[in-house]
Write a protein that holds these residues in place. Structure first.
Motif, PDB file in Angstrom:
ATOM      1  N   GLY A 145       0.811  -1.200   0.000  1.00 43.04           N
ATOM      2  CA  GLY A 145       0.000   0.000   0.000  1.00 43.04           C
ATOM      3  C   GLY A 145       0.844   1.248   0.000  1.00 43.04           C
ATOM      4  O   GLY A 145       2.031   1.223   0.246  1.00 43.04           O
ATOM      5  N   VAL A 146       0.218   2.376  -0.275  1.00 44.53           N
ATOM      6  CA  VAL A 146       0.897   3.659  -0.319  1.00 44.53           C
ATOM      7  C   VAL A 146       0.749   4.359   1.024  1.00 44.53           C
ATOM      8  O   VAL A 146      -0.361   4.544   1.507  1.00 44.53           O
ATOM      9  CB  VAL A 146       0.300   4.534  -1.431  1.00 44.53           C
ATOM     10  CG1 VAL A 146       0.956   5.905  -1.427  1.00 44.53           C
ATOM     11  CG2 VAL A 146       0.481   3.867  -2.783  1.00 44.53           C
ATOM     12  N   LEU A 147       1.837   4.703   1.626  1.00 41.73           N
ATOM     13  CA  LEU A 147       1.820   5.567   2.789  1.00 41.73           C
ATOM     14  C   LEU A 147       1.722   6.990   2.257  1.00 41.73           C
ATOM     15  O   LEU A 147       1.737   7.233   1.062  1.00 41.73           O
ATOM     16  CB  LEU A 147       3.099   5.358   3.612  1.00 41.73           C
ATOM     17  CG  LEU A 147       3.157   5.980   5.002  1.00 41.73           C
ATOM     18  CD1 LEU A 147       2.049   5.398   5.881  1.00 41.73           C
ATOM     19  CD2 LEU A 147       4.501   5.722   5.645  1.00 41.73           C
ATOM     20  N   ILE A 178       3.012  -3.204   8.270  1.00 42.95           N
ATOM     21  CA  ILE A 178       1.701  -3.601   8.765  1.00 42.95           C
ATOM     22  C   ILE A 178       0.896  -4.134   7.587  1.00 42.95           C
ATOM     23  O   ILE A 178       0.744  -3.455   6.568  1.00 42.95           O
ATOM     24  CB  ILE A 178       0.978  -2.430   9.445  1.00 42.95           C
ATOM     25  CG1 ILE A 178       1.778  -1.985  10.683  1.00 42.95           C
ATOM     26  CG2 ILE A 178      -0.448  -2.821   9.832  1.00 42.95           C
ATOM     27  CD1 ILE A 178       1.268  -0.726  11.322  1.00 42.95           C
ATOM     28  N   HIS A 179       0.411  -5.354   7.729  1.00 41.20           N
ATOM     29  CA  HIS A 179      -0.383  -6.004   6.688  1.00 41.20           C
ATOM     30  C   HIS A 179      -1.868  -5.779   6.966  1.00 41.20           C
ATOM     31  O   HIS A 179      -2.296  -5.787   8.121  1.00 41.20           O
ATOM     32  CB  HIS A 179      -0.110  -7.507   6.657  1.00 41.20           C
ATOM     33  CG  HIS A 179       1.339  -7.869   6.515  1.00 41.20           C
ATOM     34  ND1 HIS A 179       1.948  -8.078   5.300  1.00 41.20           N
ATOM     35  CD2 HIS A 179       2.309  -8.047   7.449  1.00 41.20           C
ATOM     36  CE1 HIS A 179       3.221  -8.378   5.490  1.00 41.20           C
ATOM     37  NE2 HIS A 179       3.465  -8.367   6.782  1.00 41.20           N
ATOM     38  N   VAL A 180      -2.627  -5.589   5.902  1.00 39.71           N
ATOM     39  CA  VAL A 180      -4.074  -5.415   6.014  1.00 39.71           C
ATOM     40  C   VAL A 180      -4.739  -6.597   5.310  1.00 39.71           C
ATOM     41  O   VAL A 180      -4.559  -6.797   4.105  1.00 39.71           O
ATOM     42  CB  VAL A 180      -4.544  -4.084   5.395  1.00 39.71           C
ATOM     43  CG1 VAL A 180      -6.029  -3.882   5.654  1.00 39.71           C
ATOM     44  CG2 VAL A 180      -3.733  -2.921   5.967  1.00 39.71           C
ATOM     45  N   ILE A 181      -5.511  -7.376   6.082  1.00 36.05           N
ATOM     46  CA  ILE A 181      -6.103  -8.615   5.589  1.00 36.05           C
ATOM     47  C   ILE A 181      -7.621  -8.490   5.583  1.00 36.05           C
ATOM     48  O   ILE A 181      -8.219  -8.006   6.550  1.00 36.05           O
ATOM     49  CB  ILE A 181      -5.713  -9.813   6.496  1.00 36.05           C
ATOM     50  CG1 ILE A 181      -4.222  -9.801   6.809  1.00 36.05           C
ATOM     51  CG2 ILE A 181      -6.149 -11.130   5.862  1.00 36.05           C
ATOM     52  CD1 ILE A 181      -3.326  -9.876   5.614  1.00 36.05           C
ATOM     53  N   ASP A 182      -8.247  -8.913   4.485  1.00 40.90           N
ATOM     54  CA  ASP A 182      -9.702  -9.046   4.445  1.00 40.90           C
ATOM     55  C   ASP A 182     -10.047 -10.366   5.132  1.00 40.90           C
ATOM     56  O   ASP A 182      -9.725 -11.449   4.628  1.00 40.90           O
ATOM     57  CB  ASP A 182     -10.202  -9.054   2.998  1.00 40.90           C
ATOM     58  CG  ASP A 182     -11.727  -9.038   2.915  1.00 40.90           C
ATOM     59  OD1 ASP A 182     -12.358  -9.954   3.480  1.00 40.90           O
ATOM     60  OD2 ASP A 182     -12.275  -8.109   2.309  1.00 40.90           O
ATOM     61  N   THR A 197      -0.153  -3.665   2.204  1.00 39.39           N
ATOM     62  CA  THR A 197       0.853  -3.601   3.260  1.00 39.39           C
ATOM     63  C   THR A 197       1.437  -2.204   3.252  1.00 39.39           C
ATOM     64  O   THR A 197       1.644  -1.631   2.182  1.00 39.39           O
ATOM     65  CB  THR A 197       1.977  -4.635   3.015  1.00 39.39           C
ATOM     66  OG1 THR A 197       1.415  -5.935   2.911  1.00 39.39           O
ATOM     67  CG2 THR A 197       2.987  -4.633   4.142  1.00 39.39           C
ATOM     68  N   PHE A 198       1.681  -1.640   4.423  1.00 37.17           N
ATOM     69  CA  PHE A 198       2.299  -0.317   4.452  1.00 37.17           C
ATOM     70  C   PHE A 198       3.413  -0.265   5.483  1.00 37.17           C
ATOM     71  O   PHE A 198       3.463  -1.056   6.428  1.00 37.17           O
ATOM     72  CB  PHE A 198       1.258   0.785   4.700  1.00 37.17           C
ATOM     73  CG  PHE A 198       0.559   0.727   6.029  1.00 37.17           C
ATOM     74  CD1 PHE A 198       1.040   1.441   7.124  1.00 37.17           C
ATOM     75  CD2 PHE A 198      -0.603  -0.013   6.172  1.00 37.17           C
ATOM     76  CE1 PHE A 198       0.380   1.395   8.333  1.00 37.17           C
ATOM     77  CE2 PHE A 198      -1.272  -0.055   7.380  1.00 37.17           C
ATOM     78  CZ  PHE A 198      -0.773   0.652   8.471  1.00 37.17           C
ATOM     79  N   ASP A 199       4.318   0.663   5.261  1.00 33.89           N
ATOM     80  CA  ASP A 199       5.508   0.824   6.095  1.00 33.89           C
ATOM     81  C   ASP A 199       5.110   1.412   7.442  1.00 33.89           C
ATOM     82  O   ASP A 199       4.460   2.456   7.517  1.00 33.89           O
ATOM     83  CB  ASP A 199       6.482   1.754   5.371  1.00 33.89           C
ATOM     84  CG  ASP A 199       7.861   1.791   6.009  1.00 33.89           C
ATOM     85  OD1 ASP A 199       7.983   1.432   7.184  1.00 33.89           O
ATOM     86  OD2 ASP A 199       8.806   2.193   5.305  1.00 33.89           O
TER      87      ASP A 199
END
Length: 661
Positions: free
Chosen positions: A25-27, A85-89, A98-100
């Motif tokens: 993902g984009v921070l 940090i991972h973002v899971i559905d 995923t973002f830093d």
């Protein structure tokens, strides 16, 4: 939580465009942390896709945090190894983005308006992120804390966020709205998870070491800190025969019945306090998974490290504390003689995360080393005796959340980089555990020897290492020390810190008996009655131990005092550097007699230890006789350096300098 990855495996700082599956993902665009008081507030009203706080954990931080985004259920997973940090559905069990994290994330907590608060263990900061349209995360601000922030919790009225700092041994209170710092209080060593009482008046803090829980008054100023003792004890038969010197109880009676005379209580110390949870039925209880340790009688030589009773030196436990009285239920700290001991490989000797299922009221605990998720009856006054179920999960279970909507437990297995979805339905027909392998930054290479070494270091139940199920991490949580002095064949020996203190400090052991790390480990396995490892495994363990990430160093803003302390340390009159070397980090490798021989010691000469990180590793000396650094400096005067000639200000300067080594 436990750290334990190595230098060179940290944050790489590269972000790419957002996408589906395992895309990153984009921070927000790179910018310095905001400095104004209101910078931590949301910049925009929560959009329709913004995360809204899930209430399943009772406003407590974790490495797995649940939230909602519209009709979707999301899980945020803090990845210490990757600094991301991972973002899971949760519904589809697919990785959205995923973002830093901007550092090494410890715990996270979702606020009611969708802001995500993250502790950064290597930055002495908490950072606040705001979700925006399109699934991106925007950094709002950074707030300074004491060194190595780990745990998070929020008061029931959402007015206060509390942060624990492990190496900085402190609790920092932040405003629940704009996150400005309210106050900070000092705590004992290695505070980890924190939880706020049901009435919001107190914060309960678990400690990785020290046999106690801290209770912080959140309302009255000054914010007093009190302690709840968590030591346990064994209830076991008492033999009529006396204990003999080889540590074995000899039965002189002709029949077993005649050999006993009632029962006796043997004290056990407590450690591995990494996790906390609150019961839901009944309410008003704090549940603290831990381990109870019998370290042996240090006044006598033993035939190993610790207990001479023939039973395990370490046993799993769940302490139950009543919020009204701030007292533990005695039964929760008792190891009964009729305890049904499960095989070592299934013992929960390294508990790392805990959560209560709001539907069933059960307590769930992740067990590092045995790679299991265990369900206990949280309504019991002895949860450790009421195990209900257990599941095998991927290696390194460090994070846990209960998804009430799908009635599943989500377990983050850091070593295998896997999110486990554990169905909590019908016990008679258990459904299989679903596993999702999470993405890795493409520029980060996996180092197989270090990965194997980390698994071996945390391997509970591996009888090649210890016959009673102990792991290396049992005595060295996070590669540090358990503060315990053990009975050994050579006399009392305090556990030394490992992380950051191996390189350049040979020989090893308190008497300098290990010429290299491999030889010393082999000697340790023998004392633990372990069979020993294969050559390639031992090499991997050595590689991991020698490269473990040390704790962040604490500074001192008083540079003049530090300069004066350095002058005294290196002076001929004080004599500190003559044995401990320049800056205390290069010991002379020799044994010295400083009149410290204890009754059961077989020798009075001890190897010069490194002073690296000494400020955070109390107590001191081979038998842990000095509880503070000041006591160590003053009470060894003339036997180990000289400080009696120093003025009070100079003694303060020397102590301040030594703390920064």
């Amino acid at each position: 939580m436990a750290r334990g990855w190595v230098r060179g495996v940290g944050v790489l700082g590269v972000v790419v465009a957002s996408g589906c599956g395992s895309g990153r993902g984009v921070l927000s665009e790179a910018r310095p942390p905001a400095k104004t008081q209101h910078a931590c507030l949301r910049a925009h009203p929560p959009p329709s896709v913004a995360a809204a706080a899930a209430q399943d954990r009772g406003r407590q931080g974790a490495q797995v945090v649940l939230a909602t985004a519209g009709s979707n259920r999301l899980a945020y997973v803090a990845d210490e190894d990757d600094g991301s940090i991972h973002v899971i559905d949760v519904g589809s069990m697919l990785e959205r983005t995923t973002f830093d994290a901007g550092g090494t994330p410890g715990q996270m907590m979702m606020l009611a308006d969708g802001r995500l608060v993250v502790t950064l263990r290597d930055k002495a900061q908490v950072r606040v992120f705001e979700p925006s349209e399109g699934g991106t995360m925007v950094e709002r601000c950074a707030v300074d804390t004491a060194t190595e922030p780990v745990g998070l919790a929020m008061s029931p009225d959402d007015a206060t966020v509390v942060v624990t700092s492990g190496w900085g041994h402190a609790l920092t209170a932040l405003d629940g709205g704009d996150l400005h710092r309210k106050y900070q209080v000092e705590l004992p060593r290695e505070p980890r998870s924190v939880i706020v009482s049901d009435d919001g008046a107190k914060a309960y803090v678990a400690h990785a070491v020290g046999s106690a829980m801290s209770v912080v008054d959140l309302r009255a100023d000054p914010h007093a800190v009190t302690s709840i003792g968590l030591k346990g004890h064994d209830e076991r038969p008492r033999f009529k025969a006396k204990r003999v010197h080889d540590g074995i109880r000899k039965r002189r009676a002709k029949t077993l019945e005649a050999a006993f005379e009632g029962t006796e209580k043997v004290e056990r110390l407590a450690c591995q306090g990494f996790a906390l949870a609150k019961s839901v039925a009944p309410t008003g209880r704090v549940l603290a998974p831990q381990v109870l340790v019998e370290n042996g009688d240090t006044r006598e030589p033993s035939d190993g490290y610790g207990s001479m009773s023939g039973g395990p030196s370490e046993v799993p436990d769940v302490a139950v504390i009543d919020q009204g009285s701030d007292r533990p239920f005695e039964a929760s700290l008792l190891v009964r003689s009729d305890r049904s001991v499960s095989p070592h490989e299934t013992e929960c000797l390294l508990p790392r995360a805990a959560a209560v299922d709001p539907a069933s009221g059960s307590l769930f605990v992740t067990c590092l080393g045995s790679d299991t998720l265990v369900e206990y009856d949280a309504a019991s006054t002895e949860p450790h005796r009421t195990e209900l179920r257990r599941w095998r999960v991927a290696s390194g279970p460090m994070g846990l959340a209960i998804d009430a909507a799908s009635h599943r437990a989500l377990v983050w297995s850091q070593f295998d980089r896997t999110l486990n979805a554990v169905p909590l339905g019908d016990a008679a027909e258990p459904a299989p555990v679903m596993r999702l392998a999470l993405s890795r930054r493409s520029a980060r290479a996996e180092m197989a020897d270090l990965a194997l070494g980390r698994r071996l270091f945390h391997a509970a139940g591996d009888e090649r290492i210890a016959s009673d199920g102990r792991a290396c991490a049992s005595c060295h949580p996070d590669g540090r020390d358990d503060t315990i002095t053990w009975a050994t064949p050579d006399g009392p020996r305090q556990t030394p810190m490992l992380a950051g203190r191996i390189e350049g400090t040979a020989p090893y052991a308190w008497v300098g008996s290990g010429d290299d790390v491999s030889a010393h480990l082999g000697h340790t396995f023998s004392r633990l009655r372990g069979r020993g490892l294969e050559k390639h495994e031992l090499e991997a363990l050595v590689a991991y131990v020698t490269q473990m990430t040390p704790p962040p160093r604490e500074g001192d803003a008083n540079t003049a005092r530090l300069e004066r302390g350095s002058q005294i340390f290196h002076s001929t009159e004080a004599g500190c550097a003559s044995c401990h070397g320049k800056n205390g980090r290069d010991p002379d490798g020799l044994r010295h007699d400083v009149s410290s021989r204890a009754t059961s010691d077989v020798t009075g000469e001890f190897d010069t230890p490194s002073l690296r990180f000494i400020g955070g590793s109390a107590p001191y000396f081979h038998d842990g006789r000095y509880t503070s650094l000041r006591a160590l400096l003053v009470e060894t005067d003339g036997r180990m350096g000289k400080v009696s000639h120093l003025a009070p200000g100079d003694l303060d300067a020397l102590e301040a300098y030594v703390r920064t080594l």
